[in-house]
Design an enzyme around this catalytic site. Structure first.
Site, PDB file in Angstrom:
ATOM      1  CD  GLU A  44       9.690  37.379  50.056  1.00 49.84           C
ATOM      2  OE1 GLU A  44       8.512  37.769  50.121  1.00 49.84           O
ATOM      3  OE2 GLU A  44      10.498  37.493  51.004  1.00 49.84           O
ATOM      4  CD  GLU A  69      11.478  45.689  47.300  1.00 48.59           C
ATOM      5  OE1 GLU A  69      11.129  46.607  46.540  1.00 48.59           O
ATOM      6  OE2 GLU A  69      10.775  44.673  47.529  1.00 48.59           O
ATOM      7  CG  ASP A  96      14.810  45.297  37.559  1.00 47.12           C
ATOM      8  OD1 ASP A  96      13.934  44.479  37.904  1.00 47.12           O
ATOM      9  OD2 ASP A  96      14.702  46.031  36.561  1.00 47.12           O
ATOM     10  CG  ASP A 118       2.091  45.908  40.470  1.00 48.31           C
ATOM     11  OD1 ASP A 118       0.913  45.711  40.077  1.00 48.31           O
ATOM     12  OD2 ASP A 118       2.617  47.030  40.467  1.00 48.31           O
ATOM     13  CE  LYS A 122      -5.058  50.991  33.785  1.00 48.79           C
ATOM     14  NZ  LYS A 122      -4.626  52.395  33.543  1.00 48.79           N
ATOM     15  CG  ASP A 154      -4.619  41.064  47.859  1.00 51.94           C
ATOM     16  OD1 ASP A 154      -3.497  41.076  47.314  1.00 51.94           O
ATOM     17  OD2 ASP A 154      -5.403  42.025  47.817  1.00 51.94           O
ATOM     18  CB  THR A 192       3.968  38.999  53.411  1.00 48.75           C
ATOM     19  OG1 THR A 192       2.648  39.391  52.998  1.00 48.75           O
ATOM     20  CG2 THR A 192       4.356  37.707  52.709  1.00 48.75           C
ATOM     21  CD  GLU A 195      -0.067  35.538  54.331  1.00 47.40           C
ATOM     22  OE1 GLU A 195      -0.594  34.460  54.602  1.00 47.40           O
ATOM     23  OE2 GLU A 195       1.129  35.644  53.993  1.00 47.40           O
TER      24      GLU A 195
END
Length: 213
Positions: A44, A69, A96, A118, A122, A154, A192, A195
């Site tokens: 993940e 993470e 990273d 994320d 833009k 979402d 999650t 979620e």
């Protein structure tokens, strides 16, 4: 997700090198050695506070899982949740995720999860989206032949972008759900933190599964 710095976070991670890795590149090609048994390895990217990856490890003891993470405090929160579970098929990485090809050797991963990434809405930030073509190339490198990707979000704009980007890259879609929680797929869904939050507000959750041809 921005989480306030916790003084206990770094000491906790340093105290548990058996479960959390800060320099993952040294384990490239050797991740199975960190697990109790050699099993299919799933990843993940952007695990957040760990609810999904811990839930998956509990639900599927026949699979080895790794959660990545970038934020140290968030990774420490996930570690704090995972420790009491004593899961022999779970490992965590605080690093990273943009450097995946240095963390894993080619074909080392069987499945990749992208949960509530994320969306970088833009246009000038398109290259930062985790389904941009350069990221897809990295995923293809580390995934086994026909290796799968699962994405949940979402954000309709990011979902539409991901469908187009993956299609243009040549991925084959195995499933697309425009309202996951009101579909048959929900019966097997591990949620999650985000979620649950969004679904509680009545927002539809989008999901896709795809593989490299």
């Amino acid at each position: 997700m921005r989480v306030k710095h916790k003084k206990w976070a770094e000491p906790l991670m340093q105290a548990h090198p058996e479960m959390l890795v800060k320099k993952p590149a040294k384990y490239a090609g050797k991740w199975q050695e960190r697990f109790q048994k050699e099993q299919p390895l799933q990843l993940e990217l952007g695990m957040g506070k760990g609810q999904f990856i811990i839930g998956m490890a509990k639900a599927h003891p026949e699979i080895n899982f790794i959660g990545v993470e970038i934020q140290s405090t968030v990774a420490a929160i996930a570690l704090k949740k995972a420790l009491p579970e004593k899961l022999p098929n779970l490992q965590l990485i605080n690093a990273d995720g943009a450097e995946l090809t240095s963390f894993f050797q080619p074909s080392e991963i069987s499945r990749l999860y992208l949960n509530f990434s994320d969306p970088w809405p833009k246009s000038r930030h398109e290259k930062r989206r985790l389904t941009y073509k350069t990221f897809l190339h990295e995923y293809q490198e580390i995934l086994q032949e026909h290796g799968g990707i699962e994405l949940k979000t979402d954000n309709m704009g990011f979902f539409e972008y991901s469908l187009c980007s993956m299609n243009n890259y040549g991925l084959v879609f195995d499933g697309v759900w425009l309202d996951l929680h009101n579909s048959d797929e929900q019966a097997h869904n591990v949620e999650t933190e985000y979620e649950q939050k969004f679904a509680a507000k009545g927002q539809p959750i989008y999901k896709l599964t795809a593989h490299f041809a």
